[in-house]
Design a protein around this motif. Structure first.
Motif, PDB file in Angstrom:
ATOM      1  N   PRO A 141      11.256  -3.879   6.496  1.00  0.00           N
ATOM      2  CA  PRO A 141      11.174  -3.033   5.367  1.00  0.00           C
ATOM      3  C   PRO A 141      11.192  -4.072   3.934  1.00  0.00           C
ATOM      4  N   GLU A 142      11.813  -5.225   3.910  1.00  0.00           N
ATOM      5  CA  GLU A 142      11.812  -5.985   2.903  1.00  0.00           C
ATOM      6  C   GLU A 142      10.611  -6.610   2.488  1.00  0.00           C
ATOM      7  N   THR A 143      10.115  -7.027   3.649  1.00  0.00           N
ATOM      8  CA  THR A 143       8.698  -7.908   3.191  1.00  0.00           C
ATOM      9  C   THR A 143       7.487  -7.031   3.260  1.00  0.00           C
ATOM     10  N   TYR A 144       7.577  -5.849   3.787  1.00  0.00           N
ATOM     11  CA  TYR A 144       6.395  -4.616   3.954  1.00  0.00           C
ATOM     12  C   TYR A 144       5.776  -4.660   2.613  1.00  0.00           C
ATOM     13  N   ASN A 145       4.572  -4.750   2.520  1.00  0.00           N
ATOM     14  CA  ASN A 145       3.660  -4.256   1.369  1.00  0.00           C
ATOM     15  C   ASN A 145       2.886  -3.198   1.566  1.00  0.00           C
ATOM     16  N   SER A 146       3.040  -2.075   1.098  1.00  0.00           N
ATOM     17  CA  SER A 146       2.320  -0.725   1.420  1.00  0.00           C
ATOM     18  C   SER A 146       1.032  -0.720   0.769  1.00  0.00           C
ATOM     19  N   GLN A 147       0.753  -1.525  -0.186  1.00  0.00           N
ATOM     20  CA  GLN A 147      -0.674  -1.697  -1.022  1.00  0.00           C
ATOM     21  C   GLN A 147      -1.628  -2.951  -0.109  1.00  0.00           C
ATOM     22  N   ALA A 148      -1.192  -3.239   0.966  1.00  0.00           N
ATOM     23  CA  ALA A 148      -2.236  -4.432   1.571  1.00  0.00           C
ATOM     24  C   ALA A 148      -3.765  -4.121   2.009  1.00  0.00           C
ATOM     25  N   GLY A 149      -3.727  -2.850   2.379  1.00  0.00           N
ATOM     26  CA  GLY A 149      -5.214  -2.720   2.616  1.00  0.00           C
ATOM     27  C   GLY A 149      -5.975  -1.801   1.664  1.00  0.00           C
ATOM     28  N   MET A 150      -5.491  -1.718   0.719  1.00  0.00           N
ATOM     29  CA  MET A 150      -5.922  -1.199  -0.588  1.00  0.00           C
ATOM     30  C   MET A 150      -7.212  -1.756  -1.286  1.00  0.00           C
ATOM     31  N   VAL A 151      -8.320  -1.249  -1.698  1.00  0.00           N
ATOM     32  CA  VAL A 151      -9.442  -1.748  -2.344  1.00  0.00           C
ATOM     33  C   VAL A 151      -9.127  -2.772  -3.643  1.00  0.00           C
ATOM     34  N   GLU A 152      -8.378  -2.300  -4.315  1.00  0.00           N
ATOM     35  CA  GLU A 152      -8.112  -3.208  -5.364  1.00  0.00           C
ATOM     36  C   GLU A 152      -7.408  -4.598  -4.865  1.00  0.00           C
ATOM     37  N   ASN A 153      -6.546  -4.602  -3.886  1.00  0.00           N
ATOM     38  CA  ASN A 153      -6.062  -5.777  -3.461  1.00  0.00           C
ATOM     39  C   ASN A 153      -6.874  -6.617  -2.566  1.00  0.00           C
ATOM     40  N   LEU A 154      -7.925  -5.897  -1.708  1.00  0.00           N
ATOM     41  CA  LEU A 154      -8.844  -6.603  -1.223  1.00  0.00           C
ATOM     42  C   LEU A 154     -10.012  -7.213  -1.987  1.00  0.00           C
ATOM     43  N   GLY A 155     -10.158  -6.675  -3.215  1.00  0.00           N
ATOM     44  CA  GLY A 155     -11.377  -7.195  -3.985  1.00  0.00           C
ATOM     45  C   GLY A 155     -10.691  -8.034  -4.810  1.00  0.00           C
ATOM     46  N   TYR A 156      -9.584  -8.395  -5.046  1.00  0.00           N
ATOM     47  CA  TYR A 156      -8.579  -9.566  -5.509  1.00  0.00           C
ATOM     48  C   TYR A 156      -8.816 -10.604  -4.743  1.00  0.00           C
ATOM     49  N   VAL A 157      -8.416 -10.461  -3.605  1.00  0.00           N
ATOM     50  CA  VAL A 157      -8.509 -11.569  -2.657  1.00  0.00           C
ATOM     51  C   VAL A 157      -9.844 -11.990  -2.156  1.00  0.00           C
ATOM     52  N   LEU A 158     -10.689 -11.223  -2.184  1.00  0.00           N
ATOM     53  CA  LEU A 158     -12.065 -11.523  -1.854  1.00  0.00           C
ATOM     54  C   LEU A 158     -12.904 -12.185  -3.007  1.00  0.00           C
ATOM     55  N   PHE A 159     -12.340 -12.084  -4.121  1.00  0.00           N
ATOM     56  CA  PHE A 159     -13.169 -12.465  -5.293  1.00  0.00           C
ATOM     57  C   PHE A 159     -12.273 -13.657  -6.045  1.00  0.00           C
ATOM     58  N   ALA A 205       2.557 -14.540  23.284  1.00  0.00           N
ATOM     59  CA  ALA A 205       2.228 -13.669  21.902  1.00  0.00           C
ATOM     60  C   ALA A 205       3.596 -12.697  21.635  1.00  0.00           C
ATOM     61  N   THR A 206       4.000 -12.459  20.639  1.00  0.00           N
ATOM     62  CA  THR A 206       5.057 -11.795  20.177  1.00  0.00           C
ATOM     63  C   THR A 206       4.636 -10.703  19.206  1.00  0.00           C
ATOM     64  N   ILE A 207       5.212  -9.447  19.449  1.00  0.00           N
ATOM     65  CA  ILE A 207       4.857  -8.185  18.655  1.00  0.00           C
ATOM     66  C   ILE A 207       6.002  -8.186  17.396  1.00  0.00           C
ATOM     67  N   ALA A 208       5.267  -8.502  16.235  1.00  0.00           N
ATOM     68  CA  ALA A 208       6.224  -8.332  15.156  1.00  0.00           C
ATOM     69  C   ALA A 208       6.799  -6.936  14.626  1.00  0.00           C
ATOM     70  N   GLY A 209       7.945  -6.782  14.555  1.00  0.00           N
ATOM     71  CA  GLY A 209       8.309  -5.684  14.197  1.00  0.00           C
ATOM     72  C   GLY A 209       8.370  -5.442  12.454  1.00  0.00           C
ATOM     73  N   LEU A 210       8.512  -4.143  12.251  1.00  0.00           N
ATOM     74  CA  LEU A 210       8.493  -3.730  10.690  1.00  0.00           C
ATOM     75  C   LEU A 210       9.814  -4.196  10.031  1.00  0.00           C
TER      76      LEU A 210
END
Length: 170
Positions: free
Chosen positions: A118-136, A111-116
């Motif tokens: 900044p170009e592909t980082y999505n700061s809204q990944a764990g928010m409720v709106e995005n979670l609901g969109y993916v879930l539904f 296993a490798t540990i992925a670093g941060l």
């Protein structure tokens, strides 16, 4: 931020270890509650605030109240009721634990540990709106199947728990 992560990680591991090593079942449940709170802290560090809140409400709240109720109902906190385990059981447990450790090491050795990045980082990944969109959208069928499974389980629990007049339970 790193020091907070290492503090939460060490507290999580310590409390999880105390869940297993504690002799009193009530103390084990309390250590498990602390473990759930520290895992929620990890969710907050990962910018998944919704999962942190759900973890606290569902696991540290409802499930732990159920565990404490069952422990108190069964009166398992008596110190005089020691469970005797045979030597072969202890040996089998040690062998099973060792084999699980070997499986974990084999699974994680490459296993490798992925670093941060900044170009592909999505700061809204764990928010409720995005979670609901993916879930539904992507996971609508598994979500609906899980809801039907829970509904059937609740109806089954009510039917098993319902006592008709004159009926005897097993």
């Amino acid at each position: 931020m790193d020091s907070l992560f290492f503090f939460l990680a060490s507290l999580t591991l310590l409390c999880a270890l105390m869940v297993v090593l504690s002799k009193n079942p009530v103390h084990s449940v309390l250590f498990l509650i602390i473990t759930f709170f520290t895992i929620s802290g990890h969710y907050v560090l990962l910018n998944a605030q919704f999962l942190a809140v759900v973890n606290i409400i569902v696991y540290a709240g409802a499930i732990m109240v159920l565990f404490l109720f069952v422990i108190m109902f069964l009166n398992m906190s008596k110190a005089g009721d020691k469970i005797k385990t045979s030597t072969i059981s202890k040996f089998a447990g040690a062998i099973a634990g060792g084999m699980m450790f070997v499986v974990f090491v084999a699974a994680l050795k490459d296993a490798t540990i992925a670093g941060l990045n900044p170009e592909t980082y999505n700061s809204q990944a764990g928010m409720v709106e995005n979670l609901g969109y993916v879930l539904f959208t992507e996971y609508l069928l598994p979500f609906e199947l899980a809801s039907i499974l829970f509904l059937v389980a609740m109806v089954g629990a009510v039917m098993i728990g319902k006592k008709e007049q004159g009926e005897s339970h097993f």
